[in-house]
Design a protein around this motif. Structure first.
Motif, short mmCIF file in Angstrom:
data_model
loop_
_atom_site.label_atom_id
_atom_site.label_comp_id
_atom_site.label_asym_id
_atom_site.label_seq_id
_atom_site.Cartn_x
_atom_site.Cartn_y
_atom_site.Cartn_z
N VAL A 71 -6.68 -2.08 0.88
CA VAL A 71 -7.06 -1.59 2.21
C VAL A 71 -8.05 -2.55 2.86
O VAL A 71 -7.96 -2.85 4.06
CB VAL A 71 -7.66 -0.18 2.11
CG1 VAL A 71 -8.24 0.26 3.46
CG2 VAL A 71 -6.61 0.82 1.66
N TYR B 53 -6.54 0.04 -4.99
CA TYR B 53 -6.12 0.57 -3.69
C TYR B 53 -7.13 0.19 -2.61
O TYR B 53 -6.77 -0.28 -1.53
CB TYR B 53 -5.96 2.09 -3.77
CG TYR B 53 -5.44 2.74 -2.52
CD1 TYR B 53 -4.09 2.90 -2.31
CD2 TYR B 53 -6.32 3.22 -1.54
CE1 TYR B 53 -3.59 3.51 -1.16
CE2 TYR B 53 -5.84 3.83 -0.39
CZ TYR B 53 -4.48 3.97 -0.21
OH TYR B 53 -4.00 4.57 0.93
N LEU C 114 0.82 -1.21 0.00
CA LEU C 114 0.00 0.00 0.00
C LEU C 114 0.86 1.26 0.00
O LEU C 114 0.49 2.28 -0.60
CB LEU C 114 -0.92 -0.02 1.22
CG LEU C 114 -2.18 0.87 1.16
CD1 LEU C 114 -3.12 0.35 0.09
CD2 LEU C 114 -2.86 0.90 2.50
N MET D 13 1.56 2.56 -3.47
CA MET D 13 0.41 2.71 -4.35
C MET D 13 -0.16 4.12 -4.26
O MET D 13 -0.08 4.77 -3.21
CB MET D 13 -0.69 1.69 -4.00
CG MET D 13 -0.32 0.24 -4.24
SD MET D 13 -1.69 -0.87 -3.83
CE MET D 13 -2.88 -0.38 -5.07
N ASP D 14 -0.74 4.55 -5.36
CA ASP D 14 -1.47 5.82 -5.40
C ASP D 14 -2.91 5.55 -4.96
O ASP D 14 -3.55 4.62 -5.47
CB ASP D 14 -1.44 6.38 -6.82
CG ASP D 14 -2.05 7.77 -6.91
OD1 ASP D 14 -2.89 8.10 -6.05
OD2 ASP D 14 -1.69 8.52 -7.82
N PRO D 15 -3.44 6.32 -4.00
CA PRO D 15 -4.82 6.11 -3.58
C PRO D 15 -5.83 6.18 -4.72
O PRO D 15 -6.95 5.71 -4.59
CB PRO D 15 -5.06 7.22 -2.56
CG PRO D 15 -3.70 7.51 -2.01
CD PRO D 15 -2.76 7.34 -3.17
N ALA E 15 -9.00 4.66 4.80
CA ALA E 15 -8.58 4.89 3.43
C ALA E 15 -8.19 6.35 3.26
O ALA E 15 -8.88 7.25 3.73
CB ALA E 15 -9.69 4.53 2.45
N GLU F 43 -5.51 4.61 -7.54
CA GLU F 43 -5.53 3.35 -8.28
C GLU F 43 -6.78 2.54 -7.91
O GLU F 43 -7.22 2.52 -6.77
CB GLU F 43 -4.27 2.54 -7.99
CG GLU F 43 -2.99 3.19 -8.50
CD GLU F 43 -1.78 2.32 -8.27
OE1 GLU F 43 -1.88 1.11 -8.50
OE2 GLU F 43 -0.74 2.85 -7.86
#
Length: 423
Positions: free
Chosen positions: A271, A267, A257, A260-262, A288, A264
């Motif tokens: 989470v 994502y 995580l 990663m870009d939120p 999130a 994506e």
């Protein structure tokens, strides 16, 4: 024929998009180099300010000669380093003639190469119809995979061959064949994280989704070679979850995580998996995060890892800066705005950013800003901003300033408003 022509056109266009923008100075490399140079220039400006302050302190007798010489040498050394960063880098000026030549030549060369080396008759619908009668059967595919396995027995260091063999078993869903091949050739596999993770996945599938034994060993070795390998981390988390080691499962997935870009699409799914492990392990759930932010956990639990010892020292202050309506009329678009992160007691800034007044209001973040002082970060930092009418970091009469805000080194959503005139 039509789908082939469309695909060929898309591929040529994609190649042009990769090559032409850098030639015109619009590639990510050019932007990154320009960003590094701007940051280096900002640091140089601040270092000059610090040198002037040091000279003044020395002239007033407030600092001992030995301390003065040591501090001056440190500043000069830092200035030399930043000067090289500001002047370094490749020549990234636009090459428009080359860009035009590439746009013209690349499609023509693609056609010529295809006519010389390809099979133009393959575009003939009659030929295509005839070939459709000779599609590869599953039996033929299995025979080809077996031939590849035999070749790897003779050439075990063929990395691409091993990758192809693993993917072939995945495509044909021949998990038993994968397990049998591993028993025969596994000891010869190249020691590479990609290959180890792929084979761990195949062997676990052949074992009914269980990771005990050889899959676990391969995953551990893959993470030793590449601690940030995404597939190995995902498999390690799944294996830990099966063992009901929910803290370890959450930790592995949180490392995924962190990269990663939120924005994506997957994502939220990552989470959700982390929170399932945290819930089963009695740990607080993650919230999130919004775009550009990291997920946060409840107090007292095992929140997201930060990459090992010392990672908590990273400067991650971020927020938003704006200018009050009363002073907006005094601002020109090309005025320079400096944002500083300093210790509460003052002294050399920990880091500094430079923005353009015409871009305000704007977000800022110190996460990728170069550090201007070494050592651990203080528990609290003073974040301030100054709009310079002269383009210099040294404060002067007529500059516009904002009230400094005291925050932790990882504070987010910091609000700074430039709302007063410096006399």
């Amino acid at each position: 024929m039509i789908p082939f022509l469309i695909l060929a056109t898309v591929l040529v266009a994609g190649a042009l998009l990769l090559v032409v923008p850098p030639l015109l100075g619009g590639g990510s490399r050019a932007r990154e180099q320009a960003h590094r140079q701007r940051q280096a220039e900002t640091v140089l400006v601040v270092l000059r300010e610090q040198l002037a302050e040091l000279e003044a302190e020395h002239a007033a007798g407030h600092i001992a000669e030995a301390d003065y010489q040591r501090s001056r040498e440190e500043l000069e050394q830092r200035a030399l380093e930043e000067g090289r960063a500001a002047e370094g880098g490749a020549d990234l000026r636009p090459a428009r003639k080359w860009a035009v030549a590439v746009v013209v030549a690349l499609p023509a060369l693609a056609v010529l190469f295809y006519l010389a080396l390809g099979e133009p008759r393959g575009l003939d619908p009659a030929q295509i119809a005839a070939q459709e009668e000779h599609q590869i059967t599953p039996e033929q595919m299995s025979a080809l995979v077996a031939q590849l396995a035999q070749r790897l027995e003779r050439e075990p260091n063929d990395v691409e061959g091993w990758m192809m063999l693993g993917r072939s078993y995945s495509m044909t869903n021949d998990l038993e064949g994968a397990a049998a091949t591993w028993r025969k050739l596994g000891a010869k596999i190249p020691d590479q994280a990609d290959i180890l993770a792929d084979w761990a996945d195949l062997l676990a599938g052949a074992a009914g989704g269980k990771f005990d034994g050889e899959p676990d060993r391969l995953i551990r070795r893959a993470l030793e070679l590449d601690p940030a390998h995404l597939k190995a981390l995902a498999l390690a988390g799944t294996a830990a979850f099966q063992r009901e080691d929910f803290a370890a499962a959450s930790a592995h997935w949180e490392r995924i995580l962190a990269n990663m870009d939120p924005g994506e699409g997957v994502y939220g799914a990552v989470v959700a998996s982390i929170n399932e492990a945290r819930a089963k392990g009695g740990m607080p759930l993650l919230e999130a995060a919004g775009p550009g932010a990291a997920p946060t956990g409840g107090s007292g639990g095992k929140g997201p890892r930060r990459g090992g010892a010392g990672a908590e020292e990273a400067l991650k202050v971020s927020g938003r800066i704006s200018i009050s309506a009363e002073l907006a009329a005094q601002v020109e678009a090309d005025d320079t705005v400096f944002v500083f992160a300093r210790p509460l007691e003052g002294g050399m800034p920990v880091a500094a950013l430079r923005l353009r007044a015409g871009d305000l209001p704007a977000s800022f973040s110190f996460e990728n800003a170069p550090r201007m002082s070494k050592g651990p970060l203080p528990a609290q930092l003073s974040i301030g901003a100054r709009l310079s009418k002269h383009g210099e970091a040294t404060a002067q009469a007529g500059d516009l300033e904002g009230e400094p805000v005291n925050v932790a080194p990882d504070a987010a959503n910091v609000e700074i408003v430039i709302d007063r005139l410096r006399n």
